[in-house]
Design a protein around this motif. Structure first.
Motif, mmCIF file in Angstrom:
data_model
loop_
_atom_site.group_PDB
_atom_site.id
_atom_site.type_symbol
_atom_site.label_atom_id
_atom_site.label_comp_id
_atom_site.label_asym_id
_atom_site.label_seq_id
_atom_site.Cartn_x
_atom_site.Cartn_y
_atom_site.Cartn_z
ATOM 1 N N GLU A 2 -1.074 76.888 -41.120
ATOM 2 C CA GLU A 2 0.187 76.228 -40.827
ATOM 3 C C GLU A 2 0.053 75.135 -39.788
ATOM 4 O O GLU A 2 0.910 74.303 -39.656
ATOM 5 N N MET A 3 -1.045 75.122 -39.030
ATOM 6 C CA MET A 3 -1.218 74.123 -37.988
ATOM 7 C C MET A 3 -2.223 73.076 -38.454
ATOM 8 O O MET A 3 -3.353 73.406 -38.777
ATOM 9 N N THR A 4 -1.785 71.856 -38.474
ATOM 10 C CA THR A 4 -2.674 70.773 -38.878
ATOM 11 C C THR A 4 -3.617 70.437 -37.730
ATOM 12 O O THR A 4 -3.424 70.875 -36.598
ATOM 13 N N ILE A 25 -11.179 82.514 -32.379
ATOM 14 C CA ILE A 25 -10.087 82.223 -33.301
ATOM 15 C C ILE A 25 -9.950 83.408 -34.248
ATOM 16 O O ILE A 25 -10.913 83.793 -34.915
ATOM 17 N N VAL A 26 -8.784 84.003 -34.252
ATOM 18 C CA VAL A 26 -8.518 85.165 -35.090
ATOM 19 C C VAL A 26 -7.673 84.716 -36.268
ATOM 20 O O VAL A 26 -6.604 84.123 -36.086
ATOM 21 N N GLU A 27 -8.134 84.985 -37.454
ATOM 22 C CA GLU A 27 -7.385 84.611 -38.652
ATOM 23 C C GLU A 27 -6.728 85.863 -39.235
ATOM 24 O O GLU A 27 -7.409 86.844 -39.540
ATOM 25 N N LEU A 28 -5.428 85.818 -39.332
ATOM 26 C CA LEU A 28 -4.673 86.937 -39.893
ATOM 27 C C LEU A 28 -4.164 86.563 -41.274
ATOM 28 O O LEU A 28 -3.713 85.446 -41.489
ATOM 29 N N THR A 29 -4.214 87.518 -42.170
ATOM 30 C CA THR A 29 -3.654 87.275 -43.495
ATOM 31 C C THR A 29 -2.232 87.803 -43.533
ATOM 32 O O THR A 29 -1.841 88.648 -42.727
ATOM 33 N N CYS A 30 -1.469 87.316 -44.463
ATOM 34 C CA CYS A 30 -0.078 87.728 -44.592
ATOM 35 C C CYS A 30 0.042 89.070 -45.297
ATOM 36 O O CYS A 30 -0.800 89.426 -46.131
ATOM 37 N N LYS A 63 7.612 85.248 -44.563
ATOM 38 C CA LYS A 63 6.620 85.069 -45.626
ATOM 39 C C LYS A 63 5.411 85.985 -45.412
ATOM 40 O O LYS A 63 4.292 85.658 -45.787
ATOM 41 N N GLY A 64 5.635 87.101 -44.736
ATOM 42 C CA GLY A 64 4.590 88.096 -44.532
ATOM 43 C C GLY A 64 3.668 87.832 -43.359
ATOM 44 O O GLY A 64 2.742 88.601 -43.113
ATOM 45 N N ASN A 65 3.909 86.766 -42.603
ATOM 46 C CA ASN A 65 3.049 86.442 -41.465
ATOM 47 C C ASN A 65 3.221 87.509 -40.379
ATOM 48 O O ASN A 65 4.316 87.693 -39.850
ATOM 49 N N PRO A 66 2.147 88.236 -40.009
ATOM 50 C CA PRO A 66 2.282 89.347 -39.064
ATOM 51 C C PRO A 66 2.711 88.923 -37.660
ATOM 52 O O PRO A 66 3.485 89.635 -37.018
#
Length: 139
Positions: A2-4, A25-30, A63-66
């Motif tokens: 979501e961040m450009t 950097i932690v990447e979380l899935t929805c 949209k499921g974003n934790p």
């Protein structure tokens, strides 16, 4: 996603790299709808059947974003749209008001807005503390 690349957070991450600091950097899935309902059910200690309608609204808004989900739950509680009923001994919520509640579409904007609502002293402390990594002892 979501961040450009021109978002402030990336500018900050790139600037700390100049000080030999490697950010994590932690990447979380929805979450999907079922996982979100399970989480809401567990958080509110209610059966999934009772939380399904609330979960559907929250899923639609986040949209499921934790991260967005967690902040929205906190925000709803602070605003009294999600609260404990002592007489009923359970959590209650106002689905209509939650449905009508306007929230930013962008998670980064949502977090930026929340951080900007903090006092200047707290924001300064957060900036300094962020240089110490994931934990620091406050005395």
């Amino acid at each position: 996603d979501e961040m450009t690349g021109d978002h402030q957070i990336w500018n900050m991450i790139n600037s700390v790299k100049h000080f030999s600091i490697t950010p994590t950097i932690v990447e979380l899935t929805c979450m999907d709808k079922d996982n979100m309902n399970t989480l809401v059910s567990n958080i509110l200690c209610l059966s999934p059947r009772l939380t399904q309608s609330l979960s559907d609204i929250l899923y639609h808004k986040t949209k499921g974003n934790p991260l967005f989900f967690c902040q929205l739950m906190i925000s709803l509680n602070r605003e009294g749209l999600l609260s404990v009923s002592l007489s009923r001994r359970r959590w209650e919520w106002d689905e209509e008001k939650i449905q009508l509640r306007k929230i930013p579409d962008n998670v980064a904007f949502f977090f930026s807005k929340m951080i900007n609502e903090l006092s200047e002293d707290v924001r300064t402390a957060l900036r300094v503390m962020s240089c110490f990594g994931s934990s620091a002892k406050i005395s």
